[in-house]
Design a protein around this motif. Sequence first.
Motif, short mmCIF file in Angstrom:
data_model
loop_
_atom_site.label_atom_id
_atom_site.label_comp_id
_atom_site.label_asym_id
_atom_site.label_seq_id
_atom_site.Cartn_x
_atom_site.Cartn_y
_atom_site.Cartn_z
N GLU A 40 -6.21 6.54 0.73
CA GLU A 40 -6.50 5.97 -0.59
C GLU A 40 -6.84 4.50 -0.38
O GLU A 40 -5.96 3.68 -0.10
CB GLU A 40 -5.29 6.13 -1.50
CG GLU A 40 -5.62 6.00 -2.95
CD GLU A 40 -4.43 6.42 -3.82
OE1 GLU A 40 -4.04 5.62 -4.66
OE2 GLU A 40 -3.91 7.52 -3.61
N TRP A 41 -8.11 4.15 -0.47
CA TRP A 41 -8.60 2.82 -0.15
C TRP A 41 -8.42 1.85 -1.31
O TRP A 41 -8.60 2.22 -2.47
CB TRP A 41 -10.07 2.88 0.25
CG TRP A 41 -10.27 3.63 1.52
CD1 TRP A 41 -10.57 4.96 1.64
CD2 TRP A 41 -10.13 3.13 2.84
NE1 TRP A 41 -10.63 5.30 2.96
CE2 TRP A 41 -10.36 4.19 3.73
CE3 TRP A 41 -9.82 1.88 3.37
CZ2 TRP A 41 -10.32 4.04 5.10
CZ3 TRP A 41 -9.77 1.73 4.74
CH2 TRP A 41 -10.02 2.80 5.60
N THR A 42 -8.06 0.62 -0.99
CA THR A 42 -7.88 -0.45 -1.98
C THR A 42 -8.79 -1.60 -1.60
O THR A 42 -8.80 -2.05 -0.45
CB THR A 42 -6.41 -0.94 -1.98
OG1 THR A 42 -5.56 0.17 -2.26
CG2 THR A 42 -6.21 -2.02 -3.01
N LYS A 43 -9.57 -2.08 -2.57
CA LYS A 43 -10.51 -3.17 -2.33
C LYS A 43 -9.78 -4.50 -2.33
O LYS A 43 -8.83 -4.71 -3.08
CB LYS A 43 -11.56 -3.15 -3.43
CG LYS A 43 -12.77 -4.01 -3.17
CD LYS A 43 -13.75 -3.88 -4.33
CE LYS A 43 -15.15 -3.81 -3.80
NZ LYS A 43 -16.12 -3.74 -4.89
N SER A 44 -10.26 -5.41 -1.53
CA SER A 44 -9.69 -6.75 -1.46
C SER A 44 -9.71 -7.42 -2.83
O SER A 44 -10.70 -7.34 -3.56
CB SER A 44 -10.49 -7.60 -0.47
OG SER A 44 -10.15 -8.95 -0.59
N SER A 45 -8.63 -8.10 -3.17
CA SER A 45 -8.56 -8.80 -4.45
C SER A 45 -9.45 -10.04 -4.47
O SER A 45 -9.69 -10.62 -5.51
CB SER A 45 -7.11 -9.19 -4.76
OG SER A 45 -6.62 -10.05 -3.74
N SER A 48 -1.40 8.12 0.59
CA SER A 48 -2.06 9.00 -0.37
C SER A 48 -1.08 9.99 -0.98
O SER A 48 -0.20 10.50 -0.31
CB SER A 48 -3.20 9.76 0.31
OG SER A 48 -4.15 8.87 0.81
N LEU A 100 0.85 -1.19 0.00
CA LEU A 100 0.00 0.00 0.00
C LEU A 100 0.88 1.22 0.00
O LEU A 100 1.92 1.25 0.63
CB LEU A 100 -0.89 0.02 1.24
CG LEU A 100 -1.89 -1.10 1.37
CD1 LEU A 100 -2.55 -1.05 2.74
CD2 LEU A 100 -2.93 -1.02 0.28
N GLU A 130 -11.80 -3.10 2.62
CA GLU A 130 -10.88 -2.22 1.93
C GLU A 130 -9.79 -1.83 2.92
O GLU A 130 -10.04 -1.73 4.12
CB GLU A 130 -11.60 -0.96 1.44
CG GLU A 130 -12.65 -1.26 0.39
CD GLU A 130 -13.45 -0.03 0.00
OE1 GLU A 130 -13.73 0.11 -1.20
OE2 GLU A 130 -13.78 0.79 0.88
N SER A 187 -16.48 -2.35 2.97
CA SER A 187 -16.79 -1.61 1.75
C SER A 187 -18.27 -1.23 1.65
O SER A 187 -18.61 -0.28 0.95
CB SER A 187 -16.39 -2.41 0.51
OG SER A 187 -17.15 -3.60 0.44
N ALA A 219 -6.20 0.78 3.59
CA ALA A 219 -5.50 2.01 3.19
C ALA A 219 -4.32 2.23 4.13
O ALA A 219 -4.37 1.85 5.30
CB ALA A 219 -6.44 3.21 3.25
#
Length: 70
Positions: A14-19, A6, A3, A30, A43, A32
């Motif tokens: 800055e959020w990232t969704k689980s793959s 930001s 990660l 999610e 989410s 960050a």
Amino acid sequence: MSLKPSAGGSSAPEWTKSSYSGSNNNDCVEVAASSGAILVRDSKDPEGARFSFSTEAWASFLAYASTYDV
């Protein structure tokens, strides 16, 4: 998983969704990066509660989780 904080020093994470969540599946978490911490949220409720983990605790969790085939 890596990660990045930001861009531009913004205070908004800055959020990232689980793959592991599909393109139409909102049942996921999610993550960050924040200053010295990793944030985790649901989410489906982006304004709701968030968990905060130290980077060391998050690294330990990822190491533990990677030992299992899910």
